[in-house]
Design an enzyme around this catalytic site. Structure first.
Site, short mmCIF file in Angstrom:
data_model
loop_
_atom_site.label_atom_id
_atom_site.label_comp_id
_atom_site.label_asym_id
_atom_site.label_seq_id
_atom_site.Cartn_x
_atom_site.Cartn_y
_atom_site.Cartn_z
N SER A 122 -15.07 37.42 -30.21
CA SER A 122 -15.18 36.05 -29.72
C SER A 122 -16.65 35.62 -29.65
O SER A 122 -17.35 35.68 -30.66
CB SER A 122 -14.47 35.92 -28.36
OG SER A 122 -14.16 34.58 -28.06
N ASP A 146 -11.79 38.22 -34.13
CA ASP A 146 -11.00 37.04 -33.76
C ASP A 146 -11.83 35.82 -33.36
O ASP A 146 -11.59 35.19 -32.33
CB ASP A 146 -10.01 37.38 -32.64
CG ASP A 146 -8.79 36.45 -32.70
OD1 ASP A 146 -8.24 36.30 -33.80
OD2 ASP A 146 -8.40 35.87 -31.67
N HIS A 284 -5.98 37.70 -28.53
CA HIS A 284 -7.40 37.44 -28.77
C HIS A 284 -8.30 38.61 -28.36
O HIS A 284 -9.24 38.96 -29.08
CB HIS A 284 -7.80 36.17 -28.02
CG HIS A 284 -9.23 35.77 -28.20
ND1 HIS A 284 -9.80 35.57 -29.44
CD2 HIS A 284 -10.22 35.53 -27.29
CE1 HIS A 284 -11.07 35.20 -29.30
NE2 HIS A 284 -11.36 35.19 -28.01
#
Length: 307
Positions: A122, A146, A284
């Site tokens: 992220s 991700d 995620h």
């Protein structure tokens, strides 16, 4: 609550290692003083110089990688991004990827002796790309987990907004665990207690507060009705430029139930044609929901670059 007063940040690792059937590595907390008086903090797992460095996402800290690191079984450096964990908050609240990357580069200069397999999830992924672009000497392989520069994750789901709208301090960790579980966060109570313990601290007045700055910034933004934001945006228009400048091989890990959709992955492959894109059955936070599979992919990169 279930966390005893003598519990410290490393108390959970032996039980986690035993459950996985692996040997728990040695682990130490590192702290680096920066020129402006701030500090960067990290966890070093294993003996010898790290070959792998891990960067977490917004609102998390280095301990999010604990289970993945136990699977990797290599020396690993897991860094608390600025504004998270035991690293200092920024007074200007600038947590853009390139700003964070400068601190990460300083940490790598201090704590590593060879180019790293740099893995970022992220916000950590965008930061890792910025590090690799600015300091190619520090990175031998780049793995982004991700996230792509085209995804804005600042406007989270309603339940996340509710979680962060306040309060930002609590009478006890038990109170925060109850709040998290009532909104559907965490797994078992024991897992939620661990996560809360590792992401909070006790203030001098005895109140419990989040370690990461984002929760406090989000509460302020929500109180002001600022675009329903739950954290500073991690959308970065410079991210594609950073990726284009990266000299190291690039891998994108797309979580099937995460933020990067199949079309997003296809766009990434078009924009960064030399990159490898792989999908994993995870949410995620891949390092928490598919730690063994992610560890295998990371270890593959480390093994092939140290032969």
């Amino acid at each position: 609550m279930g966390v005893a007063t003598e519990t410290n940040e490393f108390s959970y690792l032996p039980h986690q290692a035993e459950a996985l059937g692996v040997t728990a590595p040695s682990v130490t907390r590192l702290t680096l003083a920066l020129a402006d008086g701030r500090v960067i903090s990290a966890l070093k797992f294993g003996e010898g110089s790290p070959v792998i460095t891990l960067l977490h996402g917004a609102g998390l800290n280095a301990h999010t990688w604990d289970t993945t690191t136990l699977h990797i079984q290599h020396p690993v450096l897991a860094i608390d991004l600025t504004g998270h964990g035991d690293s200092s908050w920024r007074t200007d609240a600038d947590y853009s990827a390139r700003t964070l990357a400068a601190d990460i580069a300083a940490a790598l200069d201090a704590w590593t002796t060879q180019p790293q397999v740099l893995v970022g999830q992220s916000l950590g992924g965008l930061t890792a790309a910025a590090v690799a672009a600015a300091r190619p000497d520090l990175v031998r392989e780049l793995m982004i987990v991700d996230i792509t520069p085209g995804i804005d994750t600042s406007a989270g789901p309603t339940v996340l907004r509710k979680f962060y709208e306040g309060p930002t301090d609590f009478a006890s960790r038990d109170e925060l665990v109850d709040r998290a579980m009532s909104l559907g966060f965490g797994g078992t109570r024991a897992e939620t207690e661990r996560g809360v313990f590792l992401n909070t601290r006790v203030r001098p007045d005895g109140r419990i507060e989040w370690k990461h700055h984002f929760a406090h910034l989000a509460a302020q933004a929500i109180a002001a009705s600022a675009d329903d934001a739950v954290s500073p945006a991690v959308l970065t228009p410079t991210g594609w430029e950073d990726l284009a400048a990266v000299q190291a091989p690039i891998t994108l890990v797309r979580a099937i139930a995460g933020f990067v959709t199949a079309p997003d992955g296809e766009e990434f492959a078009r924009r960064v044609p030399a990159a490898r894109v792989i999908a994993m059955d995870a949410t995620h936070n891949v390092q928490e929901t598919a730690p063994a599979e992610l560890a295998d992919a990371i270890r593959e990169l480390a093994d092939r670059t140290t032969l």
